[in-house]
Design a protein around this motif. Structure first.
Motif, short mmCIF file in Angstrom:
data_model
loop_
_atom_site.label_atom_id
_atom_site.label_comp_id
_atom_site.label_asym_id
_atom_site.label_seq_id
_atom_site.Cartn_x
_atom_site.Cartn_y
_atom_site.Cartn_z
N ARG A 139 0.89 -1.19 0.06
CA ARG A 139 -0.07 0.01 0.00
C ARG A 139 0.67 1.16 0.03
O ARG A 139 1.94 1.17 0.87
N ALA A 140 0.51 2.10 -0.82
CA ALA A 140 1.44 3.41 -0.72
C ALA A 140 0.99 4.17 0.31
O ALA A 140 -0.07 4.26 1.03
N LYS A 141 1.91 4.79 0.83
CA LYS A 141 1.77 5.80 1.87
C LYS A 141 0.76 6.81 1.63
O LYS A 141 0.61 7.29 0.40
N ILE A 142 0.21 7.55 2.38
CA ILE A 142 -0.73 8.58 2.22
C ILE A 142 -0.18 9.93 2.20
O ILE A 142 0.62 10.35 3.13
N LYS A 143 -0.36 10.60 1.02
CA LYS A 143 -0.05 11.99 0.86
C LYS A 143 -0.76 13.08 1.35
O LYS A 143 -2.10 12.83 0.91
N THR A 144 -0.43 13.93 2.30
CA THR A 144 -1.12 15.40 2.60
C THR A 144 -0.45 16.41 2.32
O THR A 144 0.79 16.29 2.43
N THR A 145 -0.79 17.29 1.69
CA THR A 145 -0.28 18.55 1.29
C THR A 145 -1.10 19.76 2.03
O THR A 145 -2.14 19.95 2.08
N PHE A 146 -0.21 20.46 2.64
CA PHE A 146 -0.67 21.73 3.46
C PHE A 146 -0.17 22.88 2.56
O PHE A 146 0.98 23.09 2.19
#
Length: 229
Positions: A139-146
């Motif tokens: 599973r790909a890591k979850i990307k979060t953009t601030f």
């Protein structure tokens, strides 16, 4: 006669249990395919690790005696590690020096992907296993953009310090327009709780905030952060 029948049944049951506990015979070569669990595409340059467990032939205690039903009692388990990297098609073959193992546990690591749950290789005979491929899904890591953007012009001495998931973003100036991307894992929950801390020094004022956002796998997780005070 009845006692003889009972003894025969017990003996057969013991033989069956010994057969079930014997070392598994794996093929001369194990074949792996590492893929993205969401896109189903192969993952190149992933590291596949095998934890192989077998029994040492030498006793470590004087617990086993001649004629015991469990002659392996008192012997220690030995482990060995084997690893290799997948090719551009996400494939890897590993040759086995020792064919008889109690079990083999595969795992995989790749940049940008979460560590999968370890899973024991299915027990199969050497004849049936030759040429078969064991697939490891990652599973790909979850990307979060601030996203940071000021709407009001401040002072040239203003600064903002933002931290999340061991990543740090420092911004300075009267006008700010920047972003920070972080990556997290979600081993149990369906989403990832991403904490952040921000220290804002703007227009002669100071504010400290500590909060979190929820990010979801394979989603567009973009969060604007208000830095105007």
């Amino acid at each position: 006669m009845k006692k003889l029948i009972i003894k025969s049944i017990v003996f057969i049951m013991l033989l069956a249990s010994f057969a079930a506990c014997k070392k598994e015979v794996y093929p001369d070569e194990l074949h792996f395919l590492v893929i993205d669990s969401y896109t189903r595409k192969p993952i190149p340059n992933a590291t596949v690790q095998l934890l192989k467990v077998w029994q040492h032939p030498v006793k470590v205690g004087n617990n086993a005696k001649d004629g015991d039903w469990f002659p392996d009692y008192g012997r220690k388990h030995m482990q060995e590690m084997q690893e290799g990297k997948t090719d551009k098609n996400g494939k890897l073959s590993l040759t086995q020096d020792h064919k008889k193992y109690l079990y083999i546990i595969p795992g995989a690591m790749a940049e940008g992907y979460q560590l999968p749950d370890l899973d024991t290789l299915s027990k199969f005979s050497k004849k049936a296993a030759d040429g078969s491929v064991y697939t490891i899904e990652m599973r790909a890591k979850i990307k979060t953009t601030f996203v940071f953007k000021t709407n009001m012009t401040g002072y040239s001495s203003d600064s903002v310090v933002f931290s999340s998931c061991d990543s740090l973003k420092v911004m300075r100036g009267a006008y700010m327009d920047d972003k920070l991307e972080v990556y997290t894992s979600n081993s149990i929950d369906p989403c990832s709780k991403v904490w952040y801390t921000i220290n804002i020094y703007r227009r002669g004022k100071k504010v400290t905030k500590c909060h979190y956002v929820y990010s979801y796998p394979n989603a567009y997780n973009v969060f604007p952060i208000n830095i105007d005070i």
